[in-house]
Design an enzyme around this catalytic site. Structure first.
Site, PDB file in Angstrom:
ATOM      1  N   HIS A 124     -17.881 -64.100  58.471  1.00 21.81           N
ATOM      2  CA  HIS A 124     -16.620 -63.997  57.416  1.00 21.81           C
ATOM      3  C   HIS A 124     -15.470 -65.049  57.312  1.00 21.81           C
ATOM      4  CE1 HIS A 124     -14.132 -62.704  60.557  1.00 21.81           C
ATOM      5  NE2 HIS A 124     -15.021 -61.713  61.150  1.00 21.81           N
TER       6      HIS A 124
ATOM      7  N   HIS B  77     -14.227 -66.369  60.713  1.00 20.71           N
ATOM      8  CA  HIS B  77     -14.947 -67.364  61.338  1.00 20.71           C
ATOM      9  C   HIS B  77     -14.986 -68.654  60.383  1.00 20.71           C
ATOM     10  CE1 HIS B  77     -17.414 -63.446  62.316  1.00 20.71           C
ATOM     11  NE2 HIS B  77     -16.645 -64.074  63.494  1.00 20.71           N
TER      12      HIS B  77
ATOM     13  N   CYS C 208     -14.421 -49.952  77.091  1.00 21.34           N
ATOM     14  CA  CYS C 208     -14.428 -49.979  75.716  1.00 21.34           C
ATOM     15  C   CYS C 208     -15.600 -50.884  75.472  1.00 21.34           C
ATOM     16  CB  CYS C 208     -13.020 -50.720  75.175  1.00 21.34           C
ATOM     17  SG  CYS C 208     -13.518 -50.744  73.527  1.00 21.34           S
TER      18      CYS C 208
ATOM     19  N   CYS D 233     -15.022 -53.967  73.533  1.00 27.70           N
ATOM     20  CA  CYS D 233     -14.104 -55.174  73.867  1.00 27.70           C
ATOM     21  C   CYS D 233     -14.920 -55.605  74.998  1.00 27.70           C
ATOM     22  CB  CYS D 233     -12.699 -54.668  74.595  1.00 27.70           C
ATOM     23  SG  CYS D 233     -11.574 -54.167  73.247  1.00 27.70           S
TER      24      CYS D 233
ATOM     25  N   CYS E 250      -9.137 -47.223  72.143  1.00 32.10           N
ATOM     26  CA  CYS E 250      -8.666 -48.660  72.092  1.00 32.10           C
ATOM     27  C   CYS E 250      -7.967 -48.986  70.891  1.00 32.10           C
ATOM     28  CB  CYS E 250     -10.030 -49.353  72.254  1.00 32.10           C
ATOM     29  SG  CYS E 250     -10.006 -51.176  71.873  1.00 32.10           S
TER      30      CYS E 250
ATOM     31  N   HIS F 246     -10.490 -51.043  68.653  1.00 30.80           N
ATOM     32  CA  HIS F 246     -11.748 -50.457  67.981  1.00 30.80           C
ATOM     33  C   HIS F 246     -11.755 -48.991  67.750  1.00 30.80           C
ATOM     34  CE1 HIS F 246     -12.896 -54.151  70.172  1.00 30.80           C
ATOM     35  NE2 HIS F 246     -13.803 -54.091  69.410  1.00 30.80           N
TER      36      HIS F 246
ATOM     37  N   LYS G 272      -5.611 -54.527  56.460  1.00 35.05           N
ATOM     38  CA  LYS G 272      -6.668 -55.338  57.299  1.00 35.05           C
ATOM     39  C   LYS G 272      -7.933 -55.473  56.343  1.00 35.05           C
ATOM     40  CE  LYS G 272      -8.594 -54.363  61.802  1.00 35.05           C
ATOM     41  NZ  LYS G 272      -9.797 -54.945  61.993  1.00 35.05           N
TER      42      LYS G 272
ATOM     43  N   LYS H 109     -15.179 -53.992  55.170  1.00 38.37           N
ATOM     44  CA  LYS H 109     -15.970 -53.740  54.179  1.00 38.37           C
ATOM     45  C   LYS H 109     -15.780 -52.464  53.378  1.00 38.37           C
ATOM     46  CE  LYS H 109     -19.974 -56.532  55.271  1.00 38.37           C
ATOM     47  NZ  LYS H 109     -20.122 -56.400  56.825  1.00 38.37           N
TER      48      LYS H 109
HETATM   49  O1  ME8 Z   1     -14.410 -63.189  70.009  1.00 37.07           O
HETATM   50  N1  ME8 Z   1      -8.562 -63.884  60.772  1.00 37.07           N
HETATM   51  O2  ME8 Z   1     -16.192 -63.764  68.793  1.00 37.07           O
HETATM   52  P1  ME8 Z   1     -15.954 -63.244  67.044  1.00 37.07           P
HETATM   53  C1  ME8 Z   1      -8.555 -65.388  61.374  1.00 37.07           C
HETATM   54  N2  ME8 Z   1     -17.392 -64.346  71.008  1.00 37.07           N
HETATM   55  N3  ME8 Z   1      -9.590 -65.559  62.386  1.00 37.07           N
HETATM   56  C2  ME8 Z   1     -10.567 -64.700  62.649  1.00 37.07           C
HETATM   57  C3  ME8 Z   1     -10.456 -63.680  62.053  1.00 37.07           C
HETATM   58  C4  ME8 Z   1      -9.783 -63.264  61.078  1.00 37.07           C
HETATM   59  N4  ME8 Z   1      -9.659 -62.002  60.422  1.00 37.07           N
HETATM   60  N5  ME8 Z   1     -11.807 -62.722  62.654  1.00 37.07           N
HETATM   61  C5  ME8 Z   1     -12.338 -63.697  63.391  1.00 37.07           C
HETATM   62  C6  ME8 Z   1     -15.520 -63.638  69.952  1.00 37.07           C
HETATM   63  N6  ME8 Z   1     -11.533 -64.863  63.541  1.00 37.07           N
HETATM   64  C7  ME8 Z   1     -16.028 -64.227  71.257  1.00 37.07           C
HETATM   65  C8  ME8 Z   1     -15.444 -65.369  71.595  1.00 37.07           C
HETATM   66  S1  ME8 Z   1     -15.211 -67.977  72.807  1.00 37.07           S
HETATM   67  C9  ME8 Z   1     -15.570 -68.282  74.181  1.00 37.07           C
HETATM   68  C10 ME8 Z   1     -15.931 -66.187  72.632  1.00 37.07           C
HETATM   69  C11 ME8 Z   1     -12.064 -65.923  64.415  1.00 37.07           C
HETATM   70  O3  ME8 Z   1     -17.155 -63.228  66.571  1.00 37.07           O
HETATM   71  C12 ME8 Z   1     -10.892 -66.344  65.368  1.00 37.07           C
HETATM   72  O4  ME8 Z   1     -11.326 -67.634  65.677  1.00 37.07           O
HETATM   73  O5  ME8 Z   1     -15.099 -61.870  67.270  1.00 37.07           O
HETATM   74  C13 ME8 Z   1     -11.380 -65.532  66.300  1.00 37.07           C
HETATM   75  O6  ME8 Z   1     -10.646 -65.760  67.425  1.00 37.07           O
HETATM   76  C14 ME8 Z   1     -12.872 -65.491  66.321  1.00 37.07           C
HETATM   77  O7  ME8 Z   1     -12.885 -65.579  64.944  1.00 37.07           O
HETATM   78  C15 ME8 Z   1     -13.439 -64.276  67.263  1.00 37.07           C
HETATM   79  O8  ME8 Z   1     -15.011 -64.043  66.741  1.00 37.07           O
END
Ligand code: ME8
Length: 506
Positions: free
Chosen positions: A17, A20, A125, A128, A143, A146, A296, A299
């Protein structure tokens, strides 16, 4: 100098999304910015392919684990390619090379006597993938992230003691004020370090979680997802087998969202310290993208912004520019299709119109050639010198979140300055008066040259637009370097009026 930039590796339980897309675009902008300054950068991003969340998604699908992970990981990789992101390495934690290094590190920490097995009862959780204390929960006992009540679990697990490192970490943060940026996130971490740290549970029994890296010292368990995922930052550099590791690691920069501050700024530095490795040089933390009006994104609310839809509607560069230009430093920022369209129109009115007007004028009244700068006056030179000085200043700053925002702001400012200059000098009036031929040519030259500087400075943010601008100015093999010396555009060069940079969209 070699710099190493990383993004988080993303879970595969959903499609990529806008959040990312943002962090990964930010890393690419930083990489290109550094390259413009003559520095070489190694950039890694990728996917986090273990743990309970991914496991549940696999179980709900009709695919094998391997096919599911490949398909979902490719969704991320393909999006990043479509976004023009120039990553050097795409992490997949399911790769044997990564798993091998996770096991080596675990064994090392185990051999140092830092891991103990004990039975644990607690609230867990699944979202998390962490044990929670009652004080971590909201007023409904759920949590806060979540909105689900954690499950009471009792099991034997392996634990890594964090508390012995707490004072070291506090001292490290205080003596390295730019380690975590912006500063408010460093303060947040110091706040977390005020009370003693619980032991970190680093294993999950295979009876509950089968998707993970098996512990090297107990085959009934897999490694806790964070202990596995964080290691990606050093397994990418082939830690333990790469004689140049320390040299690269000294210049490493993590980009993360605020949601994963604790694993990155508490667990990770402690893990590294236990292994005798210094923390990452910088950890840049950004806020969240939320929907318009501060809601927030989700979907179910219908306000989630799909990066693929935005690319199809407005193109890659408008998305890249909006995200970098609009992320606030210390908080959350808003995004919606409407806001993105406003950002697109701003670029179209500012840079797009400027380019089209001056090119058409050059085509119509100057045989499509860059005119002579001979009659340039102090005002013309001042515009170019001011723009050049502004860009040189931005490019001389350290690469961080503030600088990328500043870069976007300086592009808009230079566009505004050039548009104002063009309007004030009325070249369309000068064009009609043969006595003013020299002035007319000088004004068009100045505007074209300003456009060249703007196009060049935009490169990290909007690489495709930069290429179009420079090609339209007849520069066939542009050099993307932060050299803003003025008067480089050669008189007589043939310009090309192509399609608008940001064509009209409904
Ligand atoms: O946490 N606004 O993966 P994840 C800005 N796998 N950035 C956002 C966002 C938003 N609304 N949502 C997600 C994980 N991000 C672990 C990480 S690292 C060793 C392991 C971005 O798929 C942001 O960079 O939940 C956030 O920290 C990351 O996606 C979390 O991705």
């Amino acid at each position: 100098m070699e710099k190493y930039i990383t993004t988080p590796i993303y879970y595969l339980n959903g499609l990529p999304h806008i959040g990312h897309a943002y962090t990964t675009i930010l890393g690419d902008v930083m990489k290109k910015f550094e390259q413009m300054r003559g520095n070489s950068v190694y950039y890694s991003t990728g996917t986090d392919e273990h743990g309970q969340k991914n496991q549940h998604s696999i179980e709900e699908s009709s695919l094998s684990a391997e096919d599911f992970l490949k398909e979902r990981s490719d969704n991320f990789k393909n999006l990043f390619v479509d976004l023009g992101i120039d990553f050097d390495y795409f992490v997949r934690t399911s790769k044997p090379e990564h798993k091998k290094i996770v096991r080596e590190i675990l064994q090392d920490i185990y051999d140092r006597g830092l891991i103990v097995k004990k039975s644990y009862e607690g609230l867990y959780c699944e979202g998390c993938e962490q044990f929670k204390k009652k004080s971590d929960l909201d007023e409904n006992g759920c949590c806060p992230d979540h909105k689900v009540a954690p499950k009471a679990i009792s099991e034997e697990n392996y634990f890594f003691k964090l508390e012995p490192y707490r004072q070291w970490l506090i001292d490290y943060i205080k003596s390295h004020p730019d380690w975590i940026e912006p500063q408010n996130y460093a303060n947040e971490v110091l706040g977390m370090l005020k009370s003693p740290l619980d032991d970190l549970c680093i294993s999950r029994p295979k009876s509950r979680v089968w998707l993970g890296v098996e512990l090297p010292f107990d085959s009934d368990y897999v490694t806790y997802i964070w202990f596995d995922a964080l290691v990606n930052y050093i397994s990418t550099l082939n830690f333990g087998h790469n004689p140049d590791f320390n040299k690269i690691w000294e210049n490493s920069h993590h980009l993360i969202g605020k949601d994963i501050l604790k694993p990155h700024c508490i667990y990770w530095p402690i893990m590294l310290h236990a292994l005798g490795i210094n923390p990452v040089k910088h950890c840049f933390v950004h806020g969240y993208w939320i929907g318009e009006g501060g809601v927030k994104m989700s979907k179910s609310l219908g306000n989630a912004v799909d990066p693929v839809e935005v690319i199809n509607m407005l193109g890659v560069d408008a998305l890249r520019f909006y995200l970098i230009n609009n992320m606030t430093l210390s908080g959350d920022s808003q995004v919606s299709i409407d806001l993105l369209k406003q950002g697109y129109r701003m670029l179209a009115n500012n840079i797009g119109n400027l380019q089209m007007r001056v090119l058409k004028m050059t085509q119509k009244s100057l045989e499509g050639k860059v005119p002579s700068p001979l009659a340039m006056n102090d005002g013309d030179k001042k515009l170019l010198n001011d723009i050049s000085a502004m860009f040189s200043r931005v490019y001389s700053r350290d690469m961080d979140l503030e600088t990328t925002g500043e870069l976007a702001a300086s592009i808009i400012k230079a566009g505004d300055m050039t548009n104002a200059y063009f309007a004030a000098n009325e070249p369309w009036v000068l064009a009609k008066n043969p006595d003013q031929r020299g002035r007319f040519e000088a004004v068009v030259y100045t505007t074209l040259e300003a456009l060249r500087l703007i196009g060049l400075a935009m490169y990290p943010l909007t690489p495709a637009t930069t290429a179009k601008i420079l090609q339209s100015l007849g520069i066939e093999s542009p050099v993307f370097k932060a050299d803003f010396t003025i008067m480089k555009l050669k008189e007589g060069t043939l310009i090309k009026v192509g399609d608008p940079l940001f064509p009209f969209v409904e």
